[in-house]
Design an enzyme around this catalytic site. Sequence first.
Site, PDB file in Angstrom:
ATOM      1  N   GLN A 110      -9.143 -82.892 -52.190  1.00 54.00           N
ATOM      2  CA  GLN A 110      -9.166 -83.138 -50.749  1.00 54.00           C
ATOM      3  C   GLN A 110     -10.507 -82.767 -50.128  1.00 54.00           C
ATOM      4  O   GLN A 110     -10.680 -82.874 -48.915  1.00 54.00           O
ATOM      5  CB  GLN A 110      -8.041 -82.360 -50.073  1.00 54.00           C
ATOM      6  CG  GLN A 110      -6.653 -82.817 -50.494  1.00 54.00           C
ATOM      7  CD  GLN A 110      -5.553 -81.906 -49.993  1.00 54.00           C
ATOM      8  OE1 GLN A 110      -5.761 -80.996 -49.208  1.00 54.00           O
ATOM      9  NE2 GLN A 110      -4.330 -82.147 -50.465  1.00 54.00           N
TER      10      GLN A 110
ATOM     11  N   TYR B  75       6.912 -77.849 -52.953  1.00 50.45           N
ATOM     12  CA  TYR B  75       7.106 -79.222 -53.402  1.00 50.45           C
ATOM     13  C   TYR B  75       8.079 -79.288 -54.578  1.00 50.45           C
ATOM     14  O   TYR B  75       8.731 -80.304 -54.792  1.00 50.45           O
ATOM     15  CB  TYR B  75       5.762 -79.847 -53.783  1.00 50.45           C
ATOM     16  CG  TYR B  75       4.807 -79.959 -52.623  1.00 50.45           C
ATOM     17  CD1 TYR B  75       5.162 -80.643 -51.468  1.00 50.45           C
ATOM     18  CD2 TYR B  75       3.551 -79.363 -52.667  1.00 50.45           C
ATOM     19  CE1 TYR B  75       4.292 -80.735 -50.393  1.00 50.45           C
ATOM     20  CE2 TYR B  75       2.676 -79.456 -51.604  1.00 50.45           C
ATOM     21  CZ  TYR B  75       3.047 -80.139 -50.462  1.00 50.45           C
ATOM     22  OH  TYR B  75       2.193 -80.219 -49.401  1.00 50.45           O
TER      23      TYR B  75
ATOM     24  N   GLU C 240       3.875 -78.870 -38.153  1.00 52.19           N
ATOM     25  CA  GLU C 240       4.082 -78.265 -36.843  1.00 52.19           C
ATOM     26  C   GLU C 240       2.890 -78.435 -35.927  1.00 52.19           C
ATOM     27  O   GLU C 240       1.753 -78.614 -36.371  1.00 52.19           O
ATOM     28  CB  GLU C 240       4.416 -76.778 -36.992  1.00 52.19           C
ATOM     29  CG  GLU C 240       3.358 -75.950 -37.682  1.00 52.19           C
ATOM     30  CD  GLU C 240       3.828 -74.527 -37.964  1.00 52.19           C
ATOM     31  OE1 GLU C 240       4.935 -74.357 -38.522  1.00 52.19           O
ATOM     32  OE2 GLU C 240       3.087 -73.583 -37.619  1.00 52.19           O
TER      33      GLU C 240
ATOM     34  N   HIS D 281      -6.720 -78.223 -49.347  1.00 54.49           N
ATOM     35  CA  HIS D 281      -6.532 -77.481 -48.089  1.00 54.49           C
ATOM     36  C   HIS D 281      -7.840 -76.930 -47.506  1.00 54.49           C
ATOM     37  O   HIS D 281      -7.999 -75.730 -47.284  1.00 54.49           O
ATOM     38  CB  HIS D 281      -5.522 -76.340 -48.276  1.00 54.49           C
ATOM     39  CG  HIS D 281      -4.145 -76.797 -48.627  1.00 54.49           C
ATOM     40  ND1 HIS D 281      -3.069 -75.958 -48.618  1.00 54.49           N
ATOM     41  CD2 HIS D 281      -3.661 -78.004 -49.022  1.00 54.49           C
ATOM     42  CE1 HIS D 281      -1.979 -76.617 -48.973  1.00 54.49           C
ATOM     43  NE2 HIS D 281      -2.329 -77.881 -49.227  1.00 54.49           N
TER      44      HIS D 281
ATOM     45  N   TYR E 230       0.388 -67.252 -36.513  1.00 52.52           N
ATOM     46  CA  TYR E 230       1.295 -68.402 -36.531  1.00 52.52           C
ATOM     47  C   TYR E 230       2.123 -68.489 -37.817  1.00 52.52           C
ATOM     48  O   TYR E 230       2.763 -69.497 -38.067  1.00 52.52           O
ATOM     49  CB  TYR E 230       0.516 -69.676 -36.211  1.00 52.52           C
ATOM     50  CG  TYR E 230       0.121 -69.630 -34.751  1.00 52.52           C
ATOM     51  CD1 TYR E 230       0.955 -70.127 -33.769  1.00 52.52           C
ATOM     52  CD2 TYR E 230      -1.027 -68.953 -34.353  1.00 52.52           C
ATOM     53  CE1 TYR E 230       0.637 -70.002 -32.421  1.00 52.52           C
ATOM     54  CE2 TYR E 230      -1.356 -68.811 -33.010  1.00 52.52           C
ATOM     55  CZ  TYR E 230      -0.504 -69.345 -32.054  1.00 52.52           C
ATOM     56  OH  TYR E 230      -0.810 -69.188 -30.715  1.00 52.52           O
TER      57      TYR E 230
END
Length: 396
Positions: free
Chosen positions: A108, A285, A264, A171, A274
């Site tokens: 990513q 997963y 979210e 990420h 958070y």
Amino acid sequence: MRHAALSSALALVIALSLAACDRAPGAAAEASAPPATAPAATTAPPTPGKQLQVREIATGLEHPWAVAPLPEGGFLVTERPGRLRRVSATGELSEPVANVPAVWAKGQGGLLDVVLAPDFATSRRIFLSYAEPGPGDTAGTAVATAVLDGNALTDVKRIYQQQPKLEGPNHFGSRIAFDGKGHVFISQGDRNDRPTAQKLDMLQGKIVRLNLDGSVPQDNPFVGTPGARPEIWSYGHRNAQSLAVDPRTGTLWEAEHGPRGGDEINLPAPGKNYGWPVVTHGINYSGLPIPEAVGNEAPDMQPPHHVWEKSPGLAGMAFYTGRPDSAWNDSLLLGALADGSLIRVTLDGDRIAGEERLLKDIGARIRDVRVGPEGHVYVITDQEDGRLLQLIPPVR
């Protein structure tokens, strides 16, 4: 090098229903992709009307990640492998813009967000976020500023780097937003190392707030706190690929990927936690629970402003406000990767009043969404042959 021009045979005008969908959640995680389908084509030019209209501007973009409309017309588009392109208003792609920072283009990682500086009209300065390579095949999120000079960047300066750099391909986040008060916010992922999001001496899983030159504002919540990074604004985030400031109120909004379930929206406040990975609405997963999780709430941890129990795979974010003649006025727009849609959330103040899912017909992952100065909406599709689309929202 691949180039693309707007083909009249592919100038799309897709009439989509305005009937609002319910809040049924989307599909799986970022790694999932909806099947590709070919939308119908027409040569009719888009004109304002009662239905949403979609026009293809450009194709041939390799996994584009972000789009920034330019005030003089045309666009800047990042390609994840490490290229920045200029795209003309009629769809021609430039050669790669010169002097882009080197990126770690695995998994990513790569070249990620691009935004225009608040004073771009005079400075021509842009901000880029990217996965920056480190020693021993490590990488971390970084942000650089540069001056756009024709088809090259000059005065390139890295103003932020995530520390420490970690191994792994996932990420990184990362989006950039300005508060209009001389500060820049940068979202980041946890680098798929869950505990880092709760560690204040590490920058993974955090939103950071900096001055525009990269220095740390002295009113940041952890300035002077022993063992805490002063750049941190909020923490306990998993992988935030959506970040925007509400132009109506100046409130920062953020959206992040849950694991399997639990995407979210948060309204990050200074110093607040958070929850990830202690608090989550998702599971691994594999189907197993998150080892650190205690449930979907815990003392001193902020609940999400809104949650999708089934993950649409949230990506870019943009507010559509100040346009009372538009049926989309006071909306929040979110790209969805796994769900293959553009999610339009209707707002009543900060309250989420409804949801509509658009562009499902085109069968593509929506990576970014931006609103142009003329009120048109621009989205890019995350594909090997990615597209830049223009949306003309319906009028009332």
